[in-house]
Motif scaffolding. Structure first.
Motif, short mmCIF file in Angstrom:
data_model
loop_
_atom_site.label_atom_id
_atom_site.label_comp_id
_atom_site.label_asym_id
_atom_site.label_seq_id
_atom_site.Cartn_x
_atom_site.Cartn_y
_atom_site.Cartn_z
N LEU A 294 0.85 -1.19 0.00
CA LEU A 294 0.00 0.00 0.00
C LEU A 294 0.89 1.24 0.00
O LEU A 294 1.69 1.45 0.91
CB LEU A 294 -0.90 -0.01 1.24
CG LEU A 294 -1.81 1.20 1.46
CD1 LEU A 294 -2.82 1.33 0.35
CD2 LEU A 294 -2.50 1.09 2.82
N ASP A 295 0.77 2.07 -1.03
CA ASP A 295 1.56 3.29 -1.15
C ASP A 295 0.63 4.48 -0.94
O ASP A 295 -0.35 4.65 -1.66
CB ASP A 295 2.21 3.38 -2.54
CG ASP A 295 3.15 4.55 -2.66
OD1 ASP A 295 3.66 5.03 -1.62
OD2 ASP A 295 3.37 5.02 -3.80
N VAL A 296 0.93 5.31 0.08
CA VAL A 296 0.04 6.40 0.45
C VAL A 296 0.83 7.71 0.57
O VAL A 296 2.06 7.71 0.62
CB VAL A 296 -0.67 6.12 1.79
CG1 VAL A 296 -1.48 4.84 1.71
CG2 VAL A 296 0.34 6.04 2.95
N MET A 297 0.11 8.81 0.64
CA MET A 297 0.73 10.10 0.94
C MET A 297 -0.22 10.90 1.81
O MET A 297 -1.44 10.70 1.78
CB MET A 297 1.08 10.87 -0.33
CG MET A 297 -0.09 11.23 -1.22
SD MET A 297 0.47 12.03 -2.74
CE MET A 297 -1.11 12.32 -3.56
N LEU B 267 2.44 17.14 1.77
CA LEU B 267 3.12 16.30 0.78
C LEU B 267 4.60 16.15 1.04
O LEU B 267 5.25 15.28 0.48
CB LEU B 267 2.89 16.88 -0.62
CG LEU B 267 1.42 17.06 -1.00
CD1 LEU B 267 1.30 17.69 -2.38
CD2 LEU B 267 0.68 15.73 -0.97
N HIS B 268 5.17 17.03 1.90
CA HIS B 268 6.60 16.93 2.21
C HIS B 268 6.84 16.11 3.48
O HIS B 268 7.98 15.95 3.89
CB HIS B 268 7.19 18.33 2.41
CG HIS B 268 7.12 19.19 1.18
ND1 HIS B 268 8.13 19.21 0.23
CD2 HIS B 268 6.18 20.05 0.74
CE1 HIS B 268 7.81 20.05 -0.73
NE2 HIS B 268 6.63 20.56 -0.45
N ILE C 169 6.86 14.25 -1.68
CA ILE C 169 7.37 14.86 -2.90
C ILE C 169 8.81 15.29 -2.66
O ILE C 169 9.22 15.62 -1.55
CB ILE C 169 6.49 16.05 -3.35
CG1 ILE C 169 6.47 17.17 -2.31
CG2 ILE C 169 5.09 15.59 -3.66
CD1 ILE C 169 5.67 18.38 -2.76
N PRO C 170 9.64 15.28 -3.71
CA PRO C 170 11.06 15.60 -3.55
C PRO C 170 11.27 17.06 -3.18
O PRO C 170 10.39 17.90 -3.35
CB PRO C 170 11.65 15.27 -4.92
CG PRO C 170 10.50 15.33 -5.87
CD PRO C 170 9.30 14.91 -5.09
N LYS C 171 12.48 17.34 -2.68
CA LYS C 171 12.81 18.70 -2.30
C LYS C 171 12.79 19.61 -3.52
O LYS C 171 12.29 20.74 -3.47
CB LYS C 171 14.19 18.73 -1.64
CG LYS C 171 14.62 20.11 -1.17
CD LYS C 171 15.97 20.06 -0.49
CE LYS C 171 16.41 21.45 -0.04
NZ LYS C 171 17.74 21.44 0.61
N GLU C 172 13.36 19.14 -4.62
CA GLU C 172 13.41 19.94 -5.83
C GLU C 172 12.18 19.70 -6.69
O GLU C 172 11.67 18.57 -6.76
CB GLU C 172 14.66 19.63 -6.65
CG GLU C 172 15.94 20.11 -6.02
CD GLU C 172 17.13 19.97 -6.96
OE1 GLU C 172 16.99 19.30 -8.01
OE2 GLU C 172 18.20 20.54 -6.66
#
Length: 303
Positions: A47-50, A55-56, A88-91
């Motif tokens: 299970l992939d969640v956010m 989001l960071h 989410i990525p830093k950049e």
């Protein structure tokens, strides 16, 4: 006789995917649910969640444990369950200037001309941006979140995405977060000022090319010619500050007991600067010198 779909028991994957009430309770969004078949034991559910609106931030181990127990209770049994938390990525994954807005379909067209892939700038990075329904749109110069209809043509934006790309022309990406950058007039700064040297009395130049080959220059006349080009260079900070992997070359200038590094990537003090005719002239010279002394240098790169 056709089978009523409602009579077919849902698979474990479908059951886990459909627990919207639980995911809302934990303020998370499901990105994907997968199954890894195991020959000698129960299949593992992945299970992939956010986090919704955060989001960071990754969900904690405690939250993962509580979520597992809530899922087991809803499904009516326990099973191998791996939960991964997406952040989410830093950049930013895409940047550019808004050149078109389709209000009806909620689409933005962005173009990034700063790093053209050809000298005529006919090939450049460009995307259609489709905002997610829960998108966060922020601005450097304005407090609070923006609405889609507050975005304007000419805005320079940074975009974080879901990772999926729709192969349209240009490609379409799906935005989770957008940052509108503050418009600034960037000053021009001399390379001498950035590197804090006047490029006088260079004893040696050690060049490392992007393919791993190297060249050491000790000829005074050649060094003076390179120094003269370095002295002329003035740079402007790029709006696209994303890290770019790889480089054409870097060179270490030995001046007395100092070593000063110049890189074709034009990143100094963790800030990236724009190419210009003078930096391109220097690049041509450094590649020409290398190819005059090293066989098969930088194959596939044309100058």
């Amino acid at each position: 006789m056709p089978v009523d779909r409602a009579e077919i028991p849902l698979s474990l994957q479908e059951q886990v995917y459909g627990l919207d009430d639980i995911y809302n309770q934990f303020s998370i969004v499901v990105r994907s649910v997968g199954i890894s078949p195991n020959e000698h034991q129960v299949d593992t559910v992945h299970l992939d969640v956010m986090k919704t609106g955060q989001l960071h931030e990754e969900i904690s181990e405690q939250e993962k444990g509580d979520l597992k127990q809530a899922i087991y209770k809803a499904v009516g049994k326990s099973f191998p369950l791996e939960i991964t938390s997406y952040v989410i990525p830093k950049e930013a994954e895409a940047v550019g200037e808004i050149t078109e807005i389709n209000a009806e379909d909620q689409l933005l067209l962005i173009k990034n001309l700063e790093w053209c892939k050809d000298k005529a700038c006919e090939k450049y990075e460009s995307f259609w941006v489709k905002p997610d329904k829960d998108i966060k749109i922020n601005s450097e110069k304005q407090k609070g979140e923006l609405r889609f209809d507050q975005l304007q043509i000419g805005d320079w934006i940074e975009v974080w995405t879901k990772g999926a790309v729709l192969q349209s022309l240009p490609p379409q990406i799906f935005a989770l977060e957008i940052l509108v950058k503050e418009e600034k007039v960037e000053p021009v700064v001399s390379l001498s000022s950035l590197l804090q040297t006047d490029f006088e009395h260079i004893d040696q130049i050690d060049i490392k090319y992007g393919d791993g080959k190297s060249l050491t220059l000790i000829d005074k006349k050649v060094i003076e010619q390179i120094a003269a080009k370095l002295k002329k260079i003035e740079l402007m900070k790029a709006r696209d500050q994303r890290t770019v992997l790889g480089f054409l070359y870097s060179m270490d200038l030995t001046i007395g007991d100092r070593k000063i590094r110049y890189s074709s990537g034009l990143r100094f003090d963790d800030l990236k600067y724009l190419r210009n005719p003078l930096t391109e002239e220097l690049n041509n010279e450094i590649v020409r010198l290398g190819r005059g002394n090293i066989s098969n240098l930088l194959p596939g790169i044309r100058f």
